[in-house]
Design an enzyme around this catalytic site. Sequence first.
Site, PDB file in Angstrom:
ATOM      1  N   ARG B 385       0.970  -1.400   0.069  1.00 33.16           N
ATOM      2  CA  ARG B 385      -0.116  -0.018  -0.086  1.00 33.16           C
ATOM      3  C   ARG B 385       0.783   1.196  -0.041  1.00 33.16           C
ATOM      4  NH1 ARG B 385      -5.773   0.089   2.635  1.00 33.16           N
ATOM      5  NH2 ARG B 385      -6.673   1.851   1.872  1.00 33.16           N
ATOM      6  N   CYS B 386       1.960   1.429  -0.918  1.00 32.82           N
ATOM      7  CA  CYS B 386       2.720   2.444  -1.186  1.00 32.82           C
ATOM      8  C   CYS B 386       3.145   2.349  -2.478  1.00 32.82           C
ATOM      9  CB  CYS B 386       3.701   2.598  -0.017  1.00 32.82           C
ATOM     10  SG  CYS B 386       5.276   1.672  -0.437  1.00 32.82           S
ATOM     11  N   GLU B 761      -2.916   5.168  -0.825  1.00 34.68           N
ATOM     12  CA  GLU B 761      -1.503   4.682  -0.047  1.00 34.68           C
ATOM     13  C   GLU B 761      -1.211   5.854   0.822  1.00 34.68           C
ATOM     14  OE1 GLU B 761       0.280   3.717  -3.627  1.00 34.68           O
ATOM     15  OE2 GLU B 761      -0.440   1.501  -3.468  1.00 34.68           O
TER      16      GLU B 761
END
Lengths: 287, 807
Positions: B385-386, B761
Site C-alpha cells: 500500500r505504497c 496509499e
Amino acid sequence: MIPAAFDYHRPASLDDAVKLLAQYGDEARVVAGGHSLIPMMKLRLAQPGHLVDLQDIAALKGIKDTGAGFEIGAMTTQREIIQSAALTAACPILKEAAEQIADPQIRYCGTLGGNVANGDPGNDMPAIMLALDAVYLAKGPAGTRELKARDFYESAYATKLKEGEILTTIRIPKPPAGHGSAYVKQKRKIGDYATAAAAVVLTMSGGKCASAAVSLTNVGDTALFAAAAGAALVGSSLDQAAIDKAVQAAVGIAQPSKDTRGPVDFRKSVAGVMVRRAIEAAAKRAR
Amino acid sequence: MSAADGTSVQERTDKLEGLGCKRKRVEDARFTQGKGKYVDDMKLPGMVFGDFVRSPYGHARIKKIDKSKALALPGVKAVLTADDLKPLNLHYMPTLAGDVQAVLAVDKVLFQGQEVAFVVATDRYIAADAVELIEVEYEDLPCVIDPLKAMDKDAPVLRHDLEGKTEGAHGARRHHNHIFTWEVGDAAATDKALGSAEVVAKEFLSYQRVHPCPLETCGCVASMDKINSHLTVWGTFQAPHAVRTVASLISGIPEHKIRIVSPDIGGGFGNKVGVYPGYICSIVASIVLGVPVKWIEDRIENLTATAFARDYHMTGEIAATKDGRITALKCHVVADHGAFDACADPTKFPAGFFNICTGSYDIPTAFLSVDGVYTNKAPGGVAYRCSFRVTEASYFIERMIDVLARKLNMDPAEVRRKNFIRKEQFPYKSALGWEYDSGDYDTAFDKALAAVDYKGLRAEQKKNREDFAAGKTRSLMGIGIAFFTEIVGAGPVKNCDILGLGMFDSCEIRIHPTGSAIARLGTISQGQGHATTFAQILATEIGLPASMITVEEGDTDTAPYGLGTYGSRSTPVAGAATAMAGRKIRAKAQMIAAYLLEVHDSDLEWDVDRFQVKGAPDRFKTMQEIAFAAYNKAIPGIEPGLEAVSYYDPPNMTYPFGAYICVADIDVDTGVTAIRRFYALDDCGTRINPMIIEGQVHGGLTEALAIAMGQEIAYDENGNVSGGSLLDFFLPTAVETPAWETDFTVTPSPHHPIGAKGVGESPNVGGVSAFSNAVCDAFAHLGLTHTQMPHDHWRVWKTAQKLGLVE
C-alpha cells in the site's frame, strides 16, 4: 490447512458417545465447539481417525441451579454463559471471563466443556475453575467420576481425563454472596491467547480478607492455582504490603515461555500486573 | 441559471454524479451480499488441484526427493519437481527486479516455505494427502538471517546459481550475497555539510519485515485449450497485461493466444503484483495434463512465501543550524530482499522511489545509498500500500525530523514548519532528483495543528509528565506528528518501466446509441472502487450520468493494455487516460452537435451535459441526443459511432501530501499503547469521490496502525519464520482500531487532466511514522530518541524498563 481424512460420528446420547470412544480407542477424539481441535486438524497437528461430535446430545447442554451451586453441561456455549442472568448474578466472573474469549462468532460455538477439557494452557476457563474450586464430572465405560479442577491439569494438553472418558458437567459452588471477583487479561488483539491473565475470587469480613483464590492463565504449561498468593491476602485488609506479597507469590509460580507475545521477564511481569489489578478490582467489588 | 429545458445547472450536475459526488460504490451490492466472484469461486469441468511441498528449512541442500508414494495415491495426477521443469527451462523464472527465482527449489532450499514440489490431484484433499507422502531428504546448511551480516566475509553463500556473476541487474556485485548498490545525490557535498554543521543528529532506524496480508490469498486457475492452443489464466493479478506478456515471453506461447483474467480481487496491497511459482506450476500442469488446474494458497503460505514488504535498515544523519534549519541529509540503507530479488519496482529503481526521502522539506544537499542483500528469507519487497519504498522513505524522514528536534530541544512541529518547501517553490526540484508538482504544506499544517489544538495537547502532556514523576499516574502521553509527501502515479515512460513495459495506462470508451457507455481500463480494482470513481470522471467529462457508465477491467482479451493497479497509479495514470478519452469523445460530439444545430463547431460551448449555442442556450443538444445521432445520422465528413481510446503517458509523478497527528497513552506497566486520537488531513488534489477517499484513508490508517504497533514477519537464527499465521500476525479488528478523524485541503496537480493525485496509499505512508513518533514522544522527556517498531506490548515495556520505569 486441509485436514487428513477422518470418519465423523454424531451420537444422539451420551451412552452412544462413550461406546464410540470405547470402540475406536485412541483413534477417536470428541469434538465440542471445535475451536481448538479443528485448527489443529487443519494444520495436521492432530489427525484423529474418528471424530465424535457431541452437539446432538441434549443431556450435555444447559445451566442448572442446584442451590449450592451450578451444574453446567459441557456443551454449554460461552454465549449461553454470558446470557445466563442467574449465573451472572451469583458468579459474575464467568461472564467476565467468557466475554474475553475470542469474538462473538466463536463464543456462539465454543463451549465451556471444550475450553476446560482440552488442557490448553492458553484457554481462559481453566483458571476460572481453579479459582472457583470447580469439580468436573467425567463419564466413561466404568461410569461417572468426579475430578477436582485443582487436580485436573497435568501439563499442556494432558489432564486426568482417561482415554474413553467424556467431561460431561462442570459443577461450580456458589461463592458467598458479597464476594468480589475479577478476571484481568492482557492480550494483543481480539482472539489472542493471554500474554498473562489472572483470576481472583475473594470475600471480605469486617474489613479483612476472609478468603481468597488466585489463579493464572497462559504463564505455565497449565493454568496455575496460586495457593500462596491467596493465603497472602487472607487476614489482611488488602493493603499494599499484602497485595505485594500475593503478587510476588503468584509471579513465583509463573513459568511462561518466550513467544511472540514477549520474553519471559516481560510475561512474568505482566502476570504480576494482572494479579495486582485483579485483586484491586475484586476488592472494589466485594461487599 | 435555468436551461431551456427547465432544469438548473445544479440539477443537471447532480444527476451526473460526477467529480466530487459521494456516490455509493456500485461494487458493494455484490460484495455485501457475498456475491463477488473470486478466483476460488471458479469451477471448470475436469478441474484438478495443485498443492506444494514446502521447505521446512531456511537453508538446506536437497539430497533426494522420492515422489513414488505420492504418485501411487489414487487421484494423484502428477508431481512436479525442478528436474521436471529443467527440460522446459522453467525451473527458474525472471523476477520483476532483474533477478531469477527458482520456481521449484533447484538443488537447495533458500527459505522456509520455499516451493519444493508441486502435486496435482483430482481434489484438494488428495493433493494435501499427497504432499505428506513426498519424502524429501535435506542436509541442513547455516543460514544468513541478519541482513547487516549478509555481506560478512565468512557469510554462507546463498545463491550458488549466481556464482562468479560479478555484474547484477543494477551494477557490480561485490560479495556473494550482494545484489546491488544504488546511490543518489551528492556524497561529497553532503559529507562536507555534515562535517561543518552546527548540529548533527544520527540514528539507526529499522523498519521490520511485514506482509500486505490481503484477506483473499493468491491463487489462479490455469486452463490450456489444447485444441486451439489457447491458454487462459484466471488469477489474483494486480497487473493482468504484464502477466500476459511475461507468460508469453517465458512459455513461448504467442501473446494473442494467452488470455489473463483478474476476477474480483479481495485486496492486493502489492502482494499480488509479482509472479509466483504457483502460477507457473499451474500453467505447466495444465499444459501437461490438458485440464484446468486450480491453485489457491492458504493463509500460512501467503504470509510466509509470497511477497513481504519493508525490511529496510536505515542509518540517517541529518545536519542543521542551531535554530533548526536543515542543511543536509544522508541515508544508508541495508535492504533485505530475501533469497531472490523479487522486488516490484520500476526497472531503473532498484530501491523504488526511496529517494523521495527528503520528504516535505527544502533540504539543500542529500545523499542516499542502498545496499540490497540476499538472506534466507522469502523473496519480495513489494510496495505494501505504497508507491515503491515510499513508506520506508516517509518513515525515515519523519522519524529523523523528530530525532533532530530532540537534539535541538525544539518542538517537532516547529522543526517541520521551519523547513517546509514553501508554496511558491513549486514545482520544486529536490536534492535527490524529483520534481514535486504542487503543494501548500503550511496551510495544511496550520489546519491540522489547529484542529487538534496542538498547543493544548502539549500543555496536557506537560501536566501528564509532572503527574507521572509525582507517582500520580502510570500512563505516559505521546503526541506523534507526520507531515508526509508521497510520490505516486508511476509513471512517465521515459524513466518508468517494468520489464521493459512503459508504465503508461489506458482507457477505451464506447458510447452506446441510447446514451449509456462502457469504459475499459488497463488497471484492475482490488477494492479501490474503480467501477464507481472512473465512471464519475467520465460523467463529468462527457455529460452522461455515472450510473449509465459501466467500467470494466481485468480481462486482457477486452481491456486495452495497461500496467495495472498498485503504487496509487490508477487515478494519476488510468484516471488521466479516462479523462483524455472522454475529451476525445466530447470533441467528436461537438462536431456532431454542430451539424445537428447547423452552426459552426466554434459557435458551441459545453454546459454540463450538452453543447449549446453561445449566447442562445435554448439551442442545445444533450450528450444523449448526440450519442443517438452518432449512430443514426449520415453526417458528412464524420465517421459513424462514438468511441475513443487514450493511452496516457504522464509527464510527471503526482505528489500527494498530508498532515497526520496521533495522540497515544502508554501504560508503562503493561506496555499497552492506547490510541486516544488520530487526525488525518490528506491533500490528494482534486477529490473524485470524498466517501471513497475517506474509506481509503480509514483502511490505510488501520494498516499503518498494524505495522507500527504489531506486524512482524520474524525469523529466528535457524530461519524459522514466526508471524506466519493470524494468531501472531497482527491484523487489527474493529476492536483494536481507533476512530479516525479525516480532513483535507485541495491542491490540484497542475499536470493531471483533472488535477487528481491519488490517495489509496497516503494513509499507510503517512500513518506509520505518526504512530511511531507518538510512542517515541511519550518517552522523549526521559531521553529516548528512538525505539524500533513494531511497538507491541513487550517492546514498549522493554523501552520503559531501559528507562528505569519498570523493574
